[in-house]
Design a protein around this motif. Structure first.
Motif, PDB file in Angstrom:
ATOM      1  N   GLY A   1       0.858  -1.177   0.000  1.00  0.00           N
ATOM      2  CA  GLY A   1       0.000   0.000   0.000  1.00  0.00           C
ATOM      3  C   GLY A   1       0.896   1.230   0.000  1.00  0.00           C
ATOM      4  N   VAL A   2       0.277   2.392  -0.121  1.00  0.00           N
ATOM      5  CA  VAL A   2       1.058   3.615  -0.314  1.00  0.00           C
ATOM      6  C   VAL A   2       0.728   4.646   0.768  1.00  0.00           C
ATOM      7  N   VAL A   3       1.757   5.337   1.234  1.00  0.00           N
ATOM      8  CA  VAL A   3       1.547   6.512   2.074  1.00  0.00           C
ATOM      9  C   VAL A   3       1.990   7.724   1.256  1.00  0.00           C
ATOM     10  N   VAL A   4       1.047   8.629   1.003  1.00  0.00           N
ATOM     11  CA  VAL A   4       1.386   9.837   0.249  1.00  0.00           C
ATOM     12  C   VAL A   4       1.839  10.895   1.254  1.00  0.00           C
ATOM     13  N   ASN A   5       3.119  11.238   1.155  1.00  0.00           N
ATOM     14  CA  ASN A   5       3.707  12.206   2.087  1.00  0.00           C
ATOM     15  C   ASN A   5       3.642  13.607   1.467  1.00  0.00           C
ATOM     16  N   LYS A   6       3.475  14.622   2.279  1.00  0.00           N
ATOM     17  CA  LYS A   6       3.327  16.013   1.814  1.00  0.00           C
ATOM     18  C   LYS A   6       2.154  16.086   0.830  1.00  0.00           C
TER      19      LYS A   6
ATOM     20  N   MET B   1      -0.218   7.391  12.147  1.00  0.00           N
ATOM     21  CA  MET B   1       0.558   6.158  12.353  1.00  0.00           C
ATOM     22  C   MET B   1      -0.361   5.040  12.859  1.00  0.00           C
ATOM     23  N   SER B   2      -1.252   5.406  13.757  1.00  0.00           N
ATOM     24  CA  SER B   2      -2.179   4.426  14.312  1.00  0.00           C
ATOM     25  C   SER B   2      -3.074   3.840  13.197  1.00  0.00           C
ATOM     26  N   ASN B   3      -3.527   4.680  12.289  1.00  0.00           N
ATOM     27  CA  ASN B   3      -4.354   4.200  11.171  1.00  0.00           C
ATOM     28  C   ASN B   3      -3.580   3.256  10.266  1.00  0.00           C
ATOM     29  N   ILE B   4      -2.323   3.604   9.990  1.00  0.00           N
ATOM     30  CA  ILE B   4      -1.504   2.730   9.129  1.00  0.00           C
ATOM     31  C   ILE B   4      -1.330   1.372   9.814  1.00  0.00           C
ATOM     32  N   ILE B   5      -1.020   1.411  11.108  1.00  0.00           N
ATOM     33  CA  ILE B   5      -0.820   0.150  11.851  1.00  0.00           C
ATOM     34  C   ILE B   5      -2.099  -0.688  11.824  1.00  0.00           C
ATOM     35  N   LYS B   6      -3.246  -0.043  12.042  1.00  0.00           N
ATOM     36  CA  LYS B   6      -4.526  -0.786  12.014  1.00  0.00           C
ATOM     37  C   LYS B   6      -4.731  -1.444  10.656  1.00  0.00           C
ATOM     38  N   LYS B   7      -4.446  -0.691   9.582  1.00  0.00           N
ATOM     39  CA  LYS B   7      -4.692  -1.233   8.241  1.00  0.00           C
ATOM     40  C   LYS B   7      -3.721  -2.365   7.900  1.00  0.00           C
ATOM     41  N   VAL B   8      -2.473  -2.243   8.359  1.00  0.00           N
ATOM     42  CA  VAL B   8      -1.464  -3.228   7.955  1.00  0.00           C
ATOM     43  C   VAL B   8      -1.391  -4.406   8.930  1.00  0.00           C
ATOM     44  N   LEU B   9      -1.462  -4.098  10.231  1.00  0.00           N
ATOM     45  CA  LEU B   9      -1.257  -5.152  11.237  1.00  0.00           C
ATOM     46  C   LEU B   9      -2.538  -5.556  11.971  1.00  0.00           C
ATOM     47  N   GLY B  10      -3.497  -4.670  11.986  1.00  0.00           N
ATOM     48  CA  GLY B  10      -4.748  -4.972  12.717  1.00  0.00           C
ATOM     49  C   GLY B  10      -4.861  -4.142  13.980  1.00  0.00           C
ATOM     50  N   ASP B  11      -6.096  -4.082  14.520  1.00  0.00           N
ATOM     51  CA  ASP B  11      -6.413  -3.222  15.673  1.00  0.00           C
ATOM     52  C   ASP B  11      -5.569  -3.516  16.907  1.00  0.00           C
TER      53      ASP B  11
ATOM     54  N   GLU C   1      -3.951   0.633  -2.950  1.00  0.00           N
ATOM     55  CA  GLU C   1      -4.537   1.227  -1.740  1.00  0.00           C
ATOM     56  C   GLU C   1      -3.688   2.374  -1.193  1.00  0.00           C
ATOM     57  N   VAL C   2      -4.361   3.485  -0.888  1.00  0.00           N
ATOM     58  CA  VAL C   2      -3.696   4.578  -0.173  1.00  0.00           C
ATOM     59  C   VAL C   2      -3.927   4.332   1.315  1.00  0.00           C
ATOM     60  N   LEU C   3      -2.858   4.030   2.024  1.00  0.00           N
ATOM     61  CA  LEU C   3      -2.987   3.744   3.464  1.00  0.00           C
ATOM     62  C   LEU C   3      -3.234   5.024   4.243  1.00  0.00           C
ATOM     63  N   GLU C   4      -2.532   6.075   3.859  1.00  0.00           N
ATOM     64  CA  GLU C   4      -2.696   7.376   4.523  1.00  0.00           C
ATOM     65  C   GLU C   4      -2.158   8.501   3.646  1.00  0.00           C
ATOM     66  N   ASN C   5      -2.667   9.688   3.910  1.00  0.00           N
ATOM     67  CA  ASN C   5      -2.125  10.922   3.333  1.00  0.00           C
ATOM     68  C   ASN C   5      -1.565  11.722   4.505  1.00  0.00           C
ATOM     69  N   ILE C   6      -0.334  12.168   4.373  1.00  0.00           N
ATOM     70  CA  ILE C   6       0.255  12.967   5.456  1.00  0.00           C
ATOM     71  C   ILE C   6       0.613  14.348   4.911  1.00  0.00           C
TER      72      ILE C   6
END
Ligand code: SF4
Ligand code: SF4
Length: 279
Positions: A211-216, A266-276, A234-239
């Motif tokens: 998945g991708v994290v779009v930075n800036k 960071m918490s959202n990325i962890i939830k999506k990749v590793l689980g709650d 999948e976009v995991l997060e936008n920062i």
């Protein structure tokens, strides 16, 4: 679970994401395999409790036995051993320690010796956290052996984060091989799209989920989102970029120690990749 964080090029925030994810997890190990320019340690302020020398072997030729048949030179894919007119030349910096030249030599003229190519540093960075980084010696061409060693000593970890070298080089492949998931850090610029395409091709060929994290994410244009949408990535997060973040990073501090916004990301990325349970 092994999660590698990588990018098409340097400067995308790969290390920022790695160290802030690492710090957000209750129990984890982080290895910095960006051995030519490791910098995760600059943010973690750990104490080195062990330094391990990593060695590689390279060939030595017994010229009394050598018949200058040329087979070692034909075999070597890295031009590290070259049979010249009067003797065989060995370029130890180019040698990838594959052992092949010795096998093909018909007169047993080749033996091996070793030398240090870099180090692994083991650091204490807090309870339930392990952090290791590798550093390639100046002048050495390949640090794959250091990366393999880093992965070997951490292979039983429950959660292993791997800060990988940028691009799609042999070092990147060595870093991400065997990962369960990869996070690509990308900037929303036209160059970001072309750099990322190569990484996406690599991950698809290795059959690793990503998945991708779009930075800036508030800078640049929408090309990256058009590409991700078209490819079904999948976009995991936008920062977002914020000036205060740049200042915190420049001081060598962790964003999660200063910003709820980043802690939530960071918490959202962890939830999506590793689980709650890991967030
Ligand atoms: S060990 Fe492999 S890489 Fe090194 S010189 Fe021999 S064939 Fe080339
Ligand atoms: S393969 Fe052996 S004998 Fe042939 S050139 Fe190389 S070192 Fe000499």
């Amino acid at each position: 679970m092994k999660i590698a964080i990588l990018s098409g090029k340097g400067g995308t925030g790969k290390t920022t994401i790695s160290v802030n994810l690492f710090s957000s997890l209750k129990k984890a190990t982080l290895i910095d395999t960006d051995i030519e320019e490791p910098n995760s340690h600059l943010f973690l302020n750990g104490k080195t409790y062990l330094e391990e020398d990593i060695k590689k072997e390279y060939p030595v030729v017994d010229h009394d036995l050598c018949t200058l048949c040329g087979k070692c030179g034909d075999f070597c894919a890295y031009n590290a051993i070259i049979p010249a007119k009067k003797k065989v030349l060995v370029f130890d910096d180019l040698c990838h320690d594959c052992g092949g030249c010795k096998l093909v030599c018909p007169t047993n003229a080749i033996s091996y010796t070793d030398k240090s190519i870099g180090k692994i540093f083991y650091q204490n960075v807090g309870e339930n956290k392990e952090f290791l980084f590798g550093k390639l010696s100046v002048g050495e061409v390949s640090g794959v052996k250091i990366i393999e060693h880093l992965k070997n000593v951490t292979k039983k970890e429950e959660v292993l984060l791997i800060d990988s070298p940028p691009g799609t080089s042999c070092s990147t492949v060595a870093s991400i091989e065997g990962s369960d998931y990869c996070i690509i850090a990308v900037l929303p610029t036209p160059f970001g799209v072309s750099d990322m395409k190569m990484v996406v091709e690599l991950l698809r060929s290795l059959k690793i989920d990503f998945g991708v994290v779009v930075n800036k994410s508030n800078l640049g244009n929408t090309d990256i989102y058009d590409y991700l949408d078209k490819e079904g990535i999948e976009v995991l997060e936008n920062i977002e970029f914020r000036e205060e973040f740049a200042k915190i990073i420049a001081r060598g501090e962790l964003l999660v120690d200063h910003s709820k916004y980043i802690r939530d990301k960071m918490s959202n990325i962890i939830k999506k990749v590793l689980g709650d349970t890991y967030a």
